[in-house]
Structure formats: C-alpha cells, structure tokens
Scaffold this motif. Structure first.
Motif, PDB file in Angstrom:
ATOM      1  N   SER A  56      48.407  28.112  53.589  1.00  0.00           N
ATOM      2  CA  SER A  56      49.362  27.279  52.867  1.00  0.00           C
ATOM      3  C   SER A  56      49.966  27.963  51.637  1.00  0.00           C
ATOM      4  N   VAL A  57      49.386  29.095  51.218  1.00  0.00           N
ATOM      5  CA  VAL A  57      49.968  29.814  50.081  1.00  0.00           C
ATOM      6  C   VAL A  57      50.574  31.143  50.529  1.00  0.00           C
ATOM      7  N   GLY A  58      50.714  31.317  51.816  1.00  0.00           N
ATOM      8  CA  GLY A  58      51.411  32.482  52.344  1.00  0.00           C
ATOM      9  C   GLY A  58      50.571  33.694  52.636  1.00  0.00           C
ATOM     10  N   VAL A  59      49.257  33.572  52.561  1.00  0.00           N
ATOM     11  CA  VAL A  59      48.394  34.713  52.876  1.00  0.00           C
ATOM     12  C   VAL A  59      48.266  34.845  54.388  1.00  0.00           C
ATOM     13  N   ILE A  60      48.522  36.049  54.877  1.00  0.00           N
ATOM     14  CA  ILE A  60      48.528  36.307  56.315  1.00  0.00           C
ATOM     15  C   ILE A  60      47.214  36.941  56.751  1.00  0.00           C
ATOM     16  N   SER A  61      46.689  36.472  57.859  1.00  0.00           N
ATOM     17  CA  SER A  61      45.487  37.064  58.446  1.00  0.00           C
ATOM     18  C   SER A  61      45.767  37.391  59.901  1.00  0.00           C
ATOM     19  N   PRO A 103      46.891  21.023  58.888  1.00  0.00           N
ATOM     20  CA  PRO A 103      46.690  20.903  57.443  1.00  0.00           C
ATOM     21  C   PRO A 103      45.689  21.937  56.944  1.00  0.00           C
ATOM     22  N   ALA A 104      46.007  22.547  55.819  1.00  0.00           N
ATOM     23  CA  ALA A 104      45.080  23.488  55.211  1.00  0.00           C
ATOM     24  C   ALA A 104      43.922  22.729  54.577  1.00  0.00           C
ATOM     25  N   ALA A 105      42.768  23.375  54.511  1.00  0.00           N
ATOM     26  CA  ALA A 105      41.619  22.857  53.770  1.00  0.00           C
ATOM     27  C   ALA A 105      41.407  23.757  52.562  1.00  0.00           C
ATOM     28  N   TYR A 106      40.601  23.283  51.624  1.00  0.00           N
ATOM     29  CA  TYR A 106      40.423  24.038  50.384  1.00  0.00           C
ATOM     30  C   TYR A 106      38.952  24.100  50.008  1.00  0.00           C
ATOM     31  N   TYR A 110      39.468  25.944  45.303  1.00  0.00           N
ATOM     32  CA  TYR A 110      40.852  25.701  45.700  1.00  0.00           C
ATOM     33  C   TYR A 110      41.471  26.869  46.463  1.00  0.00           C
ATOM     34  N   THR A 111      40.630  27.642  47.113  1.00  0.00           N
ATOM     35  CA  THR A 111      41.135  28.677  48.004  1.00  0.00           C
ATOM     36  C   THR A 111      41.433  28.040  49.350  1.00  0.00           C
ATOM     37  N   PRO A 112      42.647  28.177  49.860  1.00  0.00           N
ATOM     38  CA  PRO A 112      42.951  27.536  51.140  1.00  0.00           C
ATOM     39  C   PRO A 112      42.335  28.264  52.316  1.00  0.00           C
ATOM     40  N   TYR A 113      42.022  27.533  53.346  1.00  0.00           N
ATOM     41  CA  TYR A 113      41.619  28.132  54.614  1.00  0.00           C
ATOM     42  C   TYR A 113      42.114  27.237  55.731  1.00  0.00           C
ATOM     43  N   CYS A 114      42.022  27.757  56.961  1.00  0.00           N
ATOM     44  CA  CYS A 114      42.664  27.100  58.104  1.00  0.00           C
ATOM     45  C   CYS A 114      41.612  26.738  59.137  1.00  0.00           C
TER      46      CYS A 114
END
Length: 130
Positions: A56-61, A103-106, A110-114
C-alpha cells in the motif's frame, strides 16, 4: 462493484519483451484504505504462483525465481493500476496471468504487508513460443 481488469498479453517469441496491465476499480474504502496489488500466474498442470506484488505504500516485492526479468510499475498518480513487464521471455513464462488486489494489513509499527487477495481478474493469456 469491484472490477479487476487485465489487458495486454498475447504471443511473443523467446527473448522478446511483453507488458500486461491491470486496473482495479470500486475497491471498498480506496484510497483511504490501503491496498496491495499483485500478479500471479498459472501454467497448465501447475499451481498458481505469485510473481510479484506492491504494497500500500508502493514497496515492490518479487519472487526470487523472477531473476530480475520481471518488473512492476504503476501509472503516475494511479495506485489502482499495476503493469508487469517481462523481459527476455522464456517459453516457461507461458501462462495465464492474473491480477489481484486485497486490503493491506499493518504490523504494530505500521509497516504494511499483504496477507491475502480478495479481488481477482479473469486472467490473461501470455504465450511465449518460437
């Protein structure tokens, strides 16, 4: 109504590049509620596998096996879009590619994860053949 729509795809020869696009609309709570978006693929006789995702903050994995040949991008100012570019394609890249959103989780910090993907597109065929 939530819609996840893939476009692009088609047939290419080994070594060529290809882009496929995804647009998600009607996501509940978006953009205030952060969403992850991802590309998966499924080849005949194989299980569906994740290719890459953006949180959700644009970090790509990306999955390790993508070997740097796969890249993700978004349209400028459109976080509900996701483009997958496949470079130096191989015949093993032939598959139905699916776009997904959830929806992203945190974490407590407050680090987002999927954790999962709720909404899926119909899939789009990519064929790599000489």
């Amino acid at each position: 109504e939530v819609q996840v729509v893939e476009s692009g795809g088609g047939s290419v020869r080994p070594g060529e590049s290809l882009k496929i696009h995804c647009t998600a609309s009607g996501l509940p709570g978006f953009p205030n509620l952060g969403y992850c978006m991802a590309w998966f693929r499924q080849s005949p006789g194989k299980e569906r596998e994740e290719v890459a995702h953006v949180d959700s903050v644009g970090v790509i994995s990306r999955e390790v096996w993508t070997e740097g040949r796969f890249s993700l991008s978004r349209e400028e100012g459109a976080p509900n879009t996701l483009t997958l570019e496949i470079n130096n394609t191989k015949t093993d890249d032939s598959a139905v590619y699916y776009c997904a959103a959830g929806p992203a989780a945190y974490t407590r910090r407050y680090t987002p994860y999927c954790p999962s993907y709720t909404y899926w597109g119909q899939g789009i065929q990519v064929t790599v053949s000489s």
